[in-house]
Motif scaffolding. Structure first.
Motif, mmCIF file in Angstrom:
data_model
loop_
_atom_site.group_PDB
_atom_site.id
_atom_site.type_symbol
_atom_site.label_atom_id
_atom_site.label_comp_id
_atom_site.label_asym_id
_atom_site.label_seq_id
_atom_site.Cartn_x
_atom_site.Cartn_y
_atom_site.Cartn_z
ATOM 1 N N MET B 31 85.144 28.186 28.995
ATOM 2 C CA MET B 31 85.112 29.407 29.788
ATOM 3 C C MET B 31 83.887 30.237 29.444
ATOM 4 N N TYR B 35 79.693 39.907 32.479
ATOM 5 C CA TYR B 35 80.014 41.323 32.388
ATOM 6 C C TYR B 35 78.871 42.158 32.961
ATOM 7 N N GLN B 37 77.313 46.154 32.455
ATOM 8 C CA GLN B 37 77.349 47.380 31.660
ATOM 9 C C GLN B 37 76.427 48.384 32.315
ATOM 10 N N SER B 42 80.818 51.324 29.133
ATOM 11 C CA SER B 42 81.159 50.124 28.387
ATOM 12 C C SER B 42 81.112 48.904 29.310
ATOM 13 N N LEU B 43 81.512 47.777 28.806
ATOM 14 C CA LEU B 43 81.413 46.535 29.568
ATOM 15 C C LEU B 43 82.565 46.394 30.555
ATOM 16 N N GLU B 58 87.166 39.628 39.173
ATOM 17 C CA GLU B 58 88.001 40.785 38.878
ATOM 18 C C GLU B 58 88.023 41.710 40.096
ATOM 19 N N ILE B 90 72.985 46.443 32.881
ATOM 20 C CA ILE B 90 72.770 45.296 32.008
ATOM 21 C C ILE B 90 73.848 44.269 32.353
ATOM 22 N N LEU B 92 75.627 40.760 31.174
ATOM 23 C CA LEU B 92 75.793 39.954 29.966
ATOM 24 C C LEU B 92 76.698 38.767 30.251
ATOM 25 N N ASP B 96 83.945 32.365 24.862
ATOM 26 C CA ASP B 96 85.039 32.462 23.915
ATOM 27 C C ASP B 96 85.254 31.053 23.342
ATOM 28 N N GLN B 102 84.662 36.524 20.657
ATOM 29 C CA GLN B 102 83.882 36.335 21.860
ATOM 30 C C GLN B 102 82.422 36.658 21.535
#
Lengths: 112, 113
Positions: B31, B35, B37, B42-43, B58, B90, B92, B96, B102
């Motif tokens: 996986m 993300y 940011q 935050s992320l 998501e 940003i 990213l 995991d 992570q």
């Protein structure tokens, strides 16, 4: 709702001093809690990870505590250095899921 | 541990264009995660990318805007399509390893004018 709140939002301390950052969470069911350090313009780097049964974990000058009853964690930095200037992010993992719940971070500035 | 690299490290783009971000991992992982940011935030997880299947997005993120490829177990791309200034962030990638930690890449800093 799963949430992670951190305080303070920002902090300025003198080099050599200690400081403590706070994290409160409402994540359930709880799997583990991690503290990450994120330097400006870089990705987060893991400092510590704690499961439900652990209440203290150290990584050099960084010591994290966890109180699973009150759902609080803290990150204590001892004898701060200029290189500690960064954002510190508290992240909680939900049991059974790959999902992480991120706090908004504490921005620390260590001043000479 | 895992070593993750991203390309480009930063870019400045014009609105309406698209940018593809590459993520390379030094070991095989099932996986991979993308993300975002945003400045001062935050992320936020965009999507989870599994090799051999469609990415899982998501709430608030759609495939047309953020198409993802995962051709093998060490590589993934995220495209930011039809960019607007609100996409300045940003980005990213993360993996995991199943060891309860992570790992994150260094990030791609995107500015959309």
């Amino acid at each position: 709702k799963n949430q992670v709140e951190q305080s303070p939002q920002s902090l300025i301390i003198l080099e050599g001093k200690n400081c403590t950052l706070q994290c409160n969470y409402t994540v359930s069911p709880f799997s583990n809690l991690r503290w990450y350090k994120q330097d400006t313009g870089r990705g987060p780097v893991s400092l510590t990870i704690m499961t439900f049964s652990e209440n203290t974990k150290s990584n050099g000058r960084y010591t994290a505590t966890l109180d699973a009853d009150t759902k609080q964690s803290s990150l204590h930095i001892t004898a701060s250095q200029l290189s500690d200037s960064a954002s510190y992010i508290c992240v909680v993992r939900v049991t059974g899921f790959q999902k992480l719940v991120f706090g908004t971070g504490t921005r620390l500035l260590v001043s000479p | 541990s895992a070593v993750i690299s991203q390309k480009p490290s930063r870019d400045i783009c014009q609105r309406g264009t698209s940018l593809t971000i590459q993520c390379q991992v030094d070991s095989q992982v099932t996986m991979m995660f993308w993300y975002r940011q945003q400045p001062g935030q935050s992320l936020t997880l965009i999507a989870t990318a599994n090799q051999g299947s469609e990415a899982t997005y998501e709430s608030g993120f759609v495939i047309d805007k953020f198409p993802i490829s995962r051709p093998n177990l060490t590589f993934s791309t995220l495209t930011v399509s039809n960019m607007s200034p609100e996409d300045s962030s940003i980005y990213l990638c993360s993996v995991d390893l199943g060891l309860e930690t992570q790992y994150f890449g260094p990030g791609t800093r995107l500015l959309v004018l």
